[in-house]
Design an enzyme around this catalytic site. Structure first.
Site, short mmCIF file in Angstrom:
data_model
loop_
_atom_site.label_atom_id
_atom_site.label_comp_id
_atom_site.label_asym_id
_atom_site.label_seq_id
_atom_site.Cartn_x
_atom_site.Cartn_y
_atom_site.Cartn_z
N SER A 36 0.85 -1.19 0.00
CA SER A 36 0.00 0.00 0.00
C SER A 36 0.88 1.24 0.00
O SER A 36 2.03 1.21 0.48
CB SER A 36 -0.89 0.01 1.25
OG SER A 36 -1.49 1.28 1.46
N TYR A 59 -1.39 -0.81 10.00
CA TYR A 59 -1.48 -1.20 8.59
C TYR A 59 -0.24 -0.76 7.84
O TYR A 59 0.35 -1.54 7.07
CB TYR A 59 -2.73 -0.57 7.99
CG TYR A 59 -3.00 -0.93 6.55
CD1 TYR A 59 -3.45 -2.21 6.21
CD2 TYR A 59 -2.84 0.01 5.54
CE1 TYR A 59 -3.73 -2.54 4.90
CE2 TYR A 59 -3.11 -0.32 4.22
CZ TYR A 59 -3.55 -1.59 3.90
OH TYR A 59 -3.83 -1.91 2.59
#
Length: 230
Positions: A109, A122
């Site tokens: 990401s 995350y």
């Protein structure tokens, strides 16, 4: 081979793939379960001769302030967003090494490089995935294995919509305001969210036989977000 937790949508996707003339096997499982890779591989070897490509795409970004995140939150986040990829990679590599060919694509990401205080867990897990990709790429290059990582930006998926609603509920804002704030904080030069198929196209290329000289790369697929902000 496809796997996910929800059996209904998984079976529907397998049917859609088979309607396109491609064999598909769906295995319902939770990738945070250490036994999941073997379960999936056992099912794969009943139908297919080996393992050629692995795409580690499991992930979930739950917004939480850093000081509010507990050890359990960190453990759960790392299990899903990082350790699932470690375990599936470890399980598939012997088959690829034996065949002297393999492609691994890890879905990271942009958060791995653009830190966000609401997504520390995350982001840390996805940053670790970049290092994992480079390590595997280096260690197994001479075995004919290419391992790369893509960094999708904000993509129009149901998960993103759910995250926006969650953030709105926690902050008392509207989903539209959350979207505006998000675009202000992380501007996308092309002026829109990504499309799932745009991310899929990047994965398909890196996983293909056409790609034999790209390995260990962390490729942003983000409409220019990292280039502008990073």
């Amino acid at each position: 081979m496809i796997c996910a937790r929800r059996e209904g949508p998984l079976r529907d996707l397998a049917s859609a793939i088979e309607n396109m003339g491609v064999a598909a096997v769906a295995v319902p499982c939770d990738v945070t379960d250490p036994a999941a890779p073997q379960t999936v591989l056992d099912a794969a070897h009943e139908r297919f001769p080996g393992v050629d490509v692995l795409v580690n795409n499991a992930g979930r970004a739950t917004p939480r302030k850093f000081l509010a995140a507990t050890d359990e939150d960190w453990s759960e986040g790392m299990e899903l967003n990082f350790m699932s990829a470690v375990r599936f990679t470890r399980a598939c590599l012997p088959w690829m090494v034996e065949n002297r060919w393999g492609r691994i694509v890890n879905v990271s990401s942009t958060t791995a490089k653009l830190a966000d205080p609401y997504y520390a867990i995350y982001g840390a897990a996805k940053a670790a995935m970049i290092n994992l990709s480079k390590t595997v790429a280096s260690a197994f290059a001479t075995d004919g294995i290419r391992c790369n990582c893509i960094l999708p930006g904000v993509t129009a998926t149901p998960l993103i919509e759910e995250n926006i609603r969650t953030a709105a509920e926690k902050t008392g804002a509207t989903p539209e305001h959350v979207m505006e704030r998000m675009m202000e904080r992380w501007p996308i030069p092309v002026g829109r969210l990504g499309k799932p198929e745009e991310v899929a196209d990047a994965i398909a290329f890196l996983a293909s036989a056409t790609n034999d000289w790209i390995t260990g790369v962390a490729l942003p697929v983000d409409g220019g977000t990292i280039r502008v902000a990073g």
